[in-house]
Design a protein around this motif. Structure first.
Motif, PDB file in Angstrom:
ATOM      1  N   ARG A   1     -62.409  13.790 109.593  1.00  0.00           N
ATOM      2  CA  ARG A   1     -62.086  13.050 110.809  1.00  0.00           C
ATOM      3  C   ARG A   1     -61.559  11.652 110.472  1.00  0.00           C
ATOM      4  NH1 ARG A   1     -67.672  15.317 113.379  1.00  0.00           N
ATOM      5  NH2 ARG A   1     -66.819  17.266 114.242  1.00  0.00           N
ATOM      6  N   LEU A   2     -62.177  11.028 109.489  1.00  0.00           N
ATOM      7  CA  LEU A   2     -61.730   9.699 109.077  1.00  0.00           C
ATOM      8  C   LEU A   2     -60.278   9.751 108.590  1.00  0.00           C
ATOM      9  CD1 LEU A   2     -62.166   6.725 108.394  1.00  0.00           C
ATOM     10  CD2 LEU A   2     -63.232   7.442 106.235  1.00  0.00           C
ATOM     11  N   ALA A   3     -59.950  10.784 107.821  1.00  0.00           N
ATOM     12  CA  ALA A   3     -58.576  10.927 107.329  1.00  0.00           C
ATOM     13  C   ALA A   3     -57.597  11.084 108.489  1.00  0.00           C
ATOM     14  CB  ALA A   3     -58.483  12.126 106.390  1.00  0.00           C
ATOM     15  N   ARG A   4     -57.977  11.859 109.524  1.00  0.00           N
ATOM     16  CA  ARG A   4     -57.110  12.035 110.693  1.00  0.00           C
ATOM     17  C   ARG A   4     -56.961  10.731 111.465  1.00  0.00           C
ATOM     18  NH1 ARG A   4     -59.950  17.083 111.400  1.00  0.00           N
ATOM     19  NH2 ARG A   4     -61.162  16.183 113.101  1.00  0.00           N
ATOM     20  N   TRP A   5     -58.032   9.975 111.583  1.00  0.00           N
ATOM     21  CA  TRP A   5     -57.967   8.694 112.307  1.00  0.00           C
ATOM     22  C   TRP A   5     -57.050   7.713 111.573  1.00  0.00           C
ATOM     23  CZ3 TRP A   5     -64.037   8.443 112.700  1.00  0.00           C
ATOM     24  CH2 TRP A   5     -64.460   9.369 113.655  1.00  0.00           C
ATOM     25  N   ARG A   6     -57.177   7.659 110.263  1.00  0.00           N
ATOM     26  CA  ARG A   6     -56.319   6.763 109.484  1.00  0.00           C
ATOM     27  C   ARG A   6     -54.849   7.151 109.637  1.00  0.00           C
ATOM     28  NH1 ARG A   6     -59.961   6.698 103.958  1.00  0.00           N
ATOM     29  NH2 ARG A   6     -61.017   4.696 104.269  1.00  0.00           N
ATOM     30  N   SER A   7     -54.609   8.452 109.567  1.00  0.00           N
ATOM     31  CA  SER A   7     -53.233   8.939 109.693  1.00  0.00           C
ATOM     32  C   SER A   7     -52.653   8.601 111.058  1.00  0.00           C
ATOM     33  CB  SER A   7     -53.195  10.452 109.469  1.00  0.00           C
ATOM     34  OG  SER A   7     -51.895  10.966 109.649  1.00  0.00           O
ATOM     35  N   ALA A   8     -53.463   8.766 112.110  1.00  0.00           N
ATOM     36  CA  ALA A   8     -52.997   8.469 113.463  1.00  0.00           C
ATOM     37  C   ALA A   8     -52.678   6.982 113.613  1.00  0.00           C
ATOM     38  CB  ALA A   8     -54.053   8.894 114.481  1.00  0.00           C
ATOM     39  N   LEU A   9     -53.488   6.125 113.050  1.00  0.00           N
ATOM     40  CA  LEU A   9     -53.240   4.681 113.130  1.00  0.00           C
ATOM     41  C   LEU A   9     -51.999   4.292 112.325  1.00  0.00           C
ATOM     42  CD1 LEU A   9     -56.888   3.307 112.851  1.00  0.00           C
ATOM     43  CD2 LEU A   9     -55.376   3.096 114.819  1.00  0.00           C
ATOM     44  N   ASP A  10     -51.811   4.938 111.189  1.00  0.00           N
ATOM     45  CA  ASP A  10     -50.639   4.635 110.361  1.00  0.00           C
ATOM     46  C   ASP A  10     -49.331   5.002 111.070  1.00  0.00           C
ATOM     47  OD1 ASP A  10     -52.236   3.674 108.343  1.00  0.00           O
ATOM     48  OD2 ASP A  10     -52.235   5.547 107.196  1.00  0.00           O
ATOM     49  N   LYS A  11     -49.375   5.974 111.964  1.00  0.00           N
ATOM     50  CA  LYS A  11     -48.168   6.431 112.663  1.00  0.00           C
ATOM     51  C   LYS A  11     -47.804   5.547 113.854  1.00  0.00           C
ATOM     52  CE  LYS A  11     -48.760  11.293 111.382  1.00  0.00           C
ATOM     53  NZ  LYS A  11     -49.101  12.658 111.866  1.00  0.00           N
ATOM     54  N   LEU A  12     -48.722   4.686 114.258  1.00  0.00           N
ATOM     55  CA  LEU A  12     -48.421   3.808 115.387  1.00  0.00           C
ATOM     56  C   LEU A  12     -47.401   2.745 114.962  1.00  0.00           C
ATOM     57  CD1 LEU A  12     -52.008   3.227 116.866  1.00  0.00           C
ATOM     58  CD2 LEU A  12     -50.242   4.792 117.707  1.00  0.00           C
ATOM     59  N   PRO A  13     -46.487   2.374 115.842  1.00  0.00           N
ATOM     60  CA  PRO A  13     -45.480   1.359 115.496  1.00  0.00           C
ATOM     61  C   PRO A  13     -46.121  -0.007 115.265  1.00  0.00           C
ATOM     62  CG  PRO A  13     -45.393   1.896 117.834  1.00  0.00           C
ATOM     63  CD  PRO A  13     -46.316   2.895 117.226  1.00  0.00           C
ATOM     64  N   ASP A  14     -45.703  -0.667 114.221  1.00  0.00           N
ATOM     65  CA  ASP A  14     -46.260  -1.984 113.894  1.00  0.00           C
ATOM     66  C   ASP A  14     -45.851  -3.032 114.921  1.00  0.00           C
ATOM     67  OD1 ASP A  14     -47.451  -1.016 111.610  1.00  0.00           O
ATOM     68  OD2 ASP A  14     -45.728  -1.473 110.322  1.00  0.00           O
ATOM     69  N   GLY A  15     -46.825  -3.829 115.335  1.00  0.00           N
ATOM     70  CA  GLY A  15     -46.544  -4.956 116.211  1.00  0.00           C
ATOM     71  C   GLY A  15     -46.162  -4.592 117.631  1.00  0.00           C
ATOM     72  N   LYS A  16     -46.332  -3.340 118.027  1.00  0.00           N
ATOM     73  CA  LYS A  16     -45.971  -2.930 119.387  1.00  0.00           C
ATOM     74  C   LYS A  16     -47.207  -2.475 120.152  1.00  0.00           C
ATOM     75  CE  LYS A  16     -41.209  -1.492 118.379  1.00  0.00           C
ATOM     76  NZ  LYS A  16     -40.222  -0.381 118.483  1.00  0.00           N
ATOM     77  N   ALA A  17     -47.183  -2.712 121.444  1.00  0.00           N
ATOM     78  CA  ALA A  17     -48.280  -2.271 122.294  1.00  0.00           C
ATOM     79  C   ALA A  17     -48.295  -0.744 122.373  1.00  0.00           C
ATOM     80  CB  ALA A  17     -48.140  -2.873 123.689  1.00  0.00           C
ATOM     81  N   VAL A  18     -49.509  -0.191 122.536  1.00  0.00           N
ATOM     82  CA  VAL A  18     -49.693   1.258 122.547  1.00  0.00           C
ATOM     83  C   VAL A  18     -50.230   1.694 123.911  1.00  0.00           C
ATOM     84  CG1 VAL A  18     -50.862   3.202 121.430  1.00  0.00           C
ATOM     85  CG2 VAL A  18     -50.254   1.173 120.098  1.00  0.00           C
ATOM     86  N   GLU A  19     -49.663   2.768 124.437  1.00  0.00           N
ATOM     87  CA  GLU A  19     -50.156   3.301 125.703  1.00  0.00           C
ATOM     88  C   GLU A  19     -51.503   3.995 125.492  1.00  0.00           C
ATOM     89  OE1 GLU A  19     -47.655   5.424 128.447  1.00  0.00           O
ATOM     90  OE2 GLU A  19     -45.872   4.811 127.332  1.00  0.00           O
TER      91      GLU A  19
ATOM     92  N   ALA B   1     -52.505   6.715 126.877  1.00  0.00           N
ATOM     93  CA  ALA B   1     -52.299   8.157 126.727  1.00  0.00           C
ATOM     94  C   ALA B   1     -51.980   8.519 125.277  1.00  0.00           C
ATOM     95  CB  ALA B   1     -51.171   8.619 127.649  1.00  0.00           C
ATOM     96  N   THR B   2     -51.204   7.689 124.603  1.00  0.00           N
ATOM     97  CA  THR B   2     -50.879   7.935 123.200  1.00  0.00           C
ATOM     98  C   THR B   2     -52.122   7.816 122.326  1.00  0.00           C
ATOM     99  OG1 THR B   2     -48.644   7.051 123.518  1.00  0.00           O
ATOM    100  CG2 THR B   2     -49.464   7.163 121.258  1.00  0.00           C
ATOM    101  N   LEU B   3     -52.936   6.816 122.618  1.00  0.00           N
ATOM    102  CA  LEU B   3     -54.126   6.566 121.818  1.00  0.00           C
ATOM    103  C   LEU B   3     -55.166   7.672 121.982  1.00  0.00           C
ATOM    104  CD1 LEU B   3     -54.848   4.257 119.904  1.00  0.00           C
ATOM    105  CD2 LEU B   3     -56.108   3.186 121.772  1.00  0.00           C
ATOM    106  N   THR B   4     -55.348   8.133 123.200  1.00  0.00           N
ATOM    107  CA  THR B   4     -56.389   9.137 123.460  1.00  0.00           C
ATOM    108  C   THR B   4     -56.045  10.517 122.916  1.00  0.00           C
ATOM    109  OG1 THR B   4     -55.448   9.478 125.675  1.00  0.00           O
ATOM    110  CG2 THR B   4     -57.327   7.972 125.477  1.00  0.00           C
ATOM    111  N   LYS B   5     -54.796  10.748 122.526  1.00  0.00           N
ATOM    112  CA  LYS B   5     -54.451  12.034 121.899  1.00  0.00           C
ATOM    113  C   LYS B   5     -55.160  12.168 120.558  1.00  0.00           C
ATOM    114  CE  LYS B   5     -49.850  12.650 123.986  1.00  0.00           C
ATOM    115  NZ  LYS B   5     -48.380  12.677 123.730  1.00  0.00           N
TER     116      LYS B   5
END
Length: 436
Positions: A272-290, A292-296
């Protein structure tokens, strides 16, 4: 430890091996600050771990349910009783202080030595009411631990000798050195029980949180995972009782199956930790996140009860159970070689705790990254949002930002205190180890 009176507090210096250090302690009374300095000096000068043991009056109100009780026949209680009896013969201060039979003994292990036990075993618990404060079960309303007390070193007391075969390394430190009582078994058992109680306290907290979360989620798979982990408690409790009484562990206890269940849960936490890290790494740097995107990737992160938060609590429960098992394994390993008692114990703890420290630190960094995210308002055709949509966004932002409040990453190792309440019949209750 609460002691508001101008009390005289005897203090022993306990070595875990035969060592020679300069006589830095002396026989003069000292303050709490001077005692803390002394611990640091002894830790730096001695080749073997050295702890201090203080004796304070037993508080009238003490929540014993938080500790692990041991009867008077247990090795820890016997080591302590022997230290009391023999030191009273050579010290009038010790004789007076121990005459009643009961008291609150506070063993403090210096940070240098505590680092050998693994970084994650004991961490300061931040006090919300006081900036920079630390919570302890025995502090008073002002946060004082030994206010007004004067510490008096106990002279060359006889050692807490071998009881039940636990301590071949017992005696008084070599002539010409400071008045150090060599009491490896006493220090070992106090640290072992205190660390075990600390891990069990964290387990209890995790169980309370998980139960509440799963009642809201109604997810059978998570409920089964929780039940399997909680089912390990009986085997671990029995193994703890046997080892602390210096018995031998057998397969009939079911500890092997409990360890398998815990390791399975830790493996799930790693994935689970590996999946969480991967999900955070895919988020755009310096941009706000919706949201709905986060809860996926982090379902329920925007709510008090959700799958993500249940996964966090299950990981915390598995870590707490594993830490307790590691203590049992370390004690068993140390007791097989009583000539090298404390070194075996600390070596086993340090090695096995590294994986848990990495997992705990990884989860902490994920929470830190989540708490620092900026949430974007939902994308849509409407230029104006309803009050409920605005409320949800603000509530979610508040909850997500709070994820980092209690996170401790790479915490500085502090002195570790183990508090032991001794009754007049010689039985003891050992409280969870805490940062001194």
């Amino acid at each position: 430890m609460t002691d508001d009176r101008k009390a005289i507090v005897p203090v022993w210096t306990l070595a875990t091996g035969d060592v020679r250090v300069p006589a830095v302690a002396g026989d003069e009374p000292m303050t709490a600050e001077r005692l803390a300095e002394l611990r640091g000096v002894l830790a730096g000068l001695a080749a073997e771990p050295i702890a201090t043991l203080e004796l304070h009056p037993l508080p009238s109100k003490l929540d014993r349910s938080r500790g692990i009780p041991l009867d008077a026949a247990s090795p820890l209680a016997q080591h302590l009783s022997q230290l009391i009896t023999q030191s009273a013969r050579s010290s009038s201060v010790a004789a007076t202080a121990t005459a009643a039979g009961d008291g609150l003994y506070r063993m403090v292990v210096p940070a240098k030595v505590a680092a050998q036990f693994g970084q994650g075993i004991v961490r300061p618990m931040a006090a919300k009411a006081v900036a920079g404060g630390i919570r302890s079960p025995l502090v008073n309303s002002t946060g004082g631990i030994v206010a007004g007390a004067t510490f008096v070193p106990v002279g060359k007391a006889a050692a807490a000798g071998a009881v039940g075969g636990a301590g071949a390394t017992a005696g008084v430190a070599v002539a010409g050195s400071a008045a150090l009582t060599v009491a490896a078994p006493l220090v070992l058992m106090a640290v072992a029980v205190g660390v075990s109680a600390n891990a069990d306290h964290k387990r209890q907290q995790a169980i309370e949180h998980i139960t509440e979360l799963l009642e809201q989620l109604h997810e059978q798979k998570l409920d089964d995972e929780h039940s399997e982990l909680d089912g390990c408690r009986d085997a671990i409790d029995k193994a703890t009782a046997i080892l602390l009484d210096q018995g031998k562990l057998g397969v009939s206890l079911g500890l092997d199956s409990a360890v398998h269940a815990i390791n399975t849960a830790l493996g799930a936490a790693d994935r689970r930790l590996a999946r969480w890290r991967s999900a955070l790494d895919k988020l755009p740097d310096g941009k706000a996140v919706e949201i709905a995107t986060l809860t996926k990737s982090f379902p329920g992160v925007d709510d008090h009860g959700g799958t993500f938060r249940a996964h966090l609590e299950l990981a915390g429960l598995a870590i707490a159970l594993k830490r307790r098992v590691i203590v049992l394994q370390a004690v068993e390993h140390a007791q097989t070689d009583t000539a090298n008692l404390f070194k075996n114990f600390s070596r086993a703890l340090k090695t096995d705790h590294q994986r848990l420290d990495e997992l705990e630190s990884g989860i902490a960094r994920v929470l830190e990254r989540l708490s620092a995210l900026e949430l974007a308002r939902p994308q849509g055709l409407r230029p104006v949002f309803t009050n409920s949509e605005v409320d949800r966004l603000m509530r979610a932002a508040n909850l997500i930002h709070k994820l980092g409040d209690d996170v401790v990453v790479n915490s500085r190792t502090t002195d570790v205190a183990i508090e032991i309440a001794r009754n007049t019949d010689g039985s003891v209750v050992v409280f969870p180890a805490l940062a001194a």
